[in-house]
Design a protein around this motif. Structure first.
Motif, PDB file in Angstrom:
ATOM      1  N   ASN B 184       5.149  -0.454   8.976  1.00  0.00           N
ATOM      2  CA  ASN B 184       5.945   0.773   8.836  1.00  0.00           C
ATOM      3  C   ASN B 184       5.341   1.714   7.800  1.00  0.00           C
ATOM      4  O   ASN B 184       5.296   2.923   8.000  1.00  0.00           O
ATOM      5  CB  ASN B 184       7.388   0.441   8.443  1.00  0.00           C
ATOM      6  N   ILE B 185       4.867   1.155   6.691  1.00  0.00           N
ATOM      7  CA  ILE B 185       4.222   1.977   5.651  1.00  0.00           C
ATOM      8  C   ILE B 185       3.016   2.705   6.271  1.00  0.00           C
ATOM      9  O   ILE B 185       2.823   3.900   6.076  1.00  0.00           O
ATOM     10  CB  ILE B 185       3.772   1.100   4.456  1.00  0.00           C
ATOM     11  N   PHE B 188       4.389   5.465   8.849  1.00  0.00           N
ATOM     12  CA  PHE B 188       5.108   6.623   8.307  1.00  0.00           C
ATOM     13  C   PHE B 188       4.310   7.382   7.239  1.00  0.00           C
ATOM     14  O   PHE B 188       4.747   8.435   6.777  1.00  0.00           O
ATOM     15  CB  PHE B 188       6.470   6.193   7.752  1.00  0.00           C
ATOM     16  N   ASN B 189       3.179   6.833   6.805  1.00  0.00           N
ATOM     17  CA  ASN B 189       2.379   7.508   5.787  1.00  0.00           C
ATOM     18  C   ASN B 189       0.958   7.793   6.278  1.00  0.00           C
ATOM     19  O   ASN B 189       0.072   8.076   5.481  1.00  0.00           O
ATOM     20  CB  ASN B 189       2.347   6.669   4.497  1.00  0.00           C
TER      21      ASN B 189
END
Lengths: 199, 199
Positions: B184-185, B188-189
């Motif tokens: 997810n990191i 989303f980044n």
């Protein structure tokens, strides 16, 4: 302490004397390093009323009574740094039936309140050791993109701390359970105040 | 690839041709960099029979059929790098009723088998990019101190990777759920192949 040089910080407490005391310690510690400091100590309700962003720096078991005692959180950004954990021979993650502390906070507040989780994984001792440079990641979860951007900017305003978008509030359990993991890593590897960095 | 310069690596597969192919790729890639390489490709059962340490580098859904098809794991150290995750709009951790993939592996094997979890959080692309220096933490969980020490030494034998004792197998869920967090990191980044470091 680390926010008070760049933001107007209000410390709230159930006992205003305790808030005033924390305020005095914060001011003395920060200004001793030659840094500016804007901090005041108030009751929890007054702290909420004066703030745009409310950081719930309270233990998990205080969530329900604290939120029940407060009004006026409807239009605020509320940040949960809360980790529901228990210590046996080692630390375990003990989320409520909602799935995480952040989701419990969300449930107890009006639907309009913009809840994010952040600041979960940096040890209190590291925040307090002002002379030490930080080098940590802070994952931020939340469902409102605007509120999340504000919270990520707040995180980034602290030197040495990087903000990462970790997804919606639904996955805040993954962030909260980093804390018992880090406490176990510290315990079993004879380390102190372990934090994380993504790379 | 990263183990084959310091250890005798056996790649197992249900199809021995696939194992041989992986073996050829591994040998070509590693020796191209001027490093020694000891690797052979066998059936899963032959790989188990030849090995002291068995790393179950398989998807979560293959745990039950794979372990049901194998014998002779009783006295081995078995390492689970397996993360039960699902992808919706984001990645979520979907552990079995046992609590984690590692605890499911433990349940399906004889009581004497020494199960550890390790290698959960380093992205496959990073393992494969041999020319890149790694700089990652690998948390290791397990209930048998001797087996855990062996696995931590195995982790440490890979340059740039630090091994951390993350506690008993009971908390392996905290390590497994790092992987969907890291995915997810990354998502989303706008990052790739995100790993962690403790500090």
């Amino acid at each position: 302490m680390r926010l008070s040089s760049n933001h107007e910080v209000v410390i709230g407490s159930r006992e205003q004397d305790k808030a005033a005391e924390s305020c005095t310690t914060c001011y003395a510690t920060v200004t001793k390093l030659g840094l500016p400091c804007t901090v005041s100590g108030l009751s929890n309700q007054d702290a909420v009323d004066r703030s745009d962003i409310v950081i719930l720096a309270i233990p998990f078991r205080h969530i329900e009574p604290t939120l029940a005692s407060l009004t006026g959180l409807d239009d605020k950004i509320v940040v949960s740094p809360i980790n529901p954990i228990e210590k046996k021979e080692y630390f375990i993650y003990t989320p409520p039936s909602e799935g995480s502390a952040a989701l419990l906070v969300k449930k107890l507040l009006p639907p309009r309140t913009r809840v994010c989780s952040a600041f979960n994984t940096v040890a209190a001792n590291k925040w307090k050791a002002l002379a030490e440079e930080l080098d940590f990641a802070v994952p931020v979860c939340g469902d409102d993109p605007g509120a999340k951007a504000v919270v990520m900017d707040l995180v980034r305003s602290i030197p040495g701390v990087k903000a990462y978008d970790a997804g919606p509030l639904a996955v805040s359990s993954m962030v909260e359970c980093l804390t018992p993991l880090l406490l176990n890593i510290a315990r079993f590897n004879k380390m102190r105040d372990v934090g994380i960095q993504f790379r």
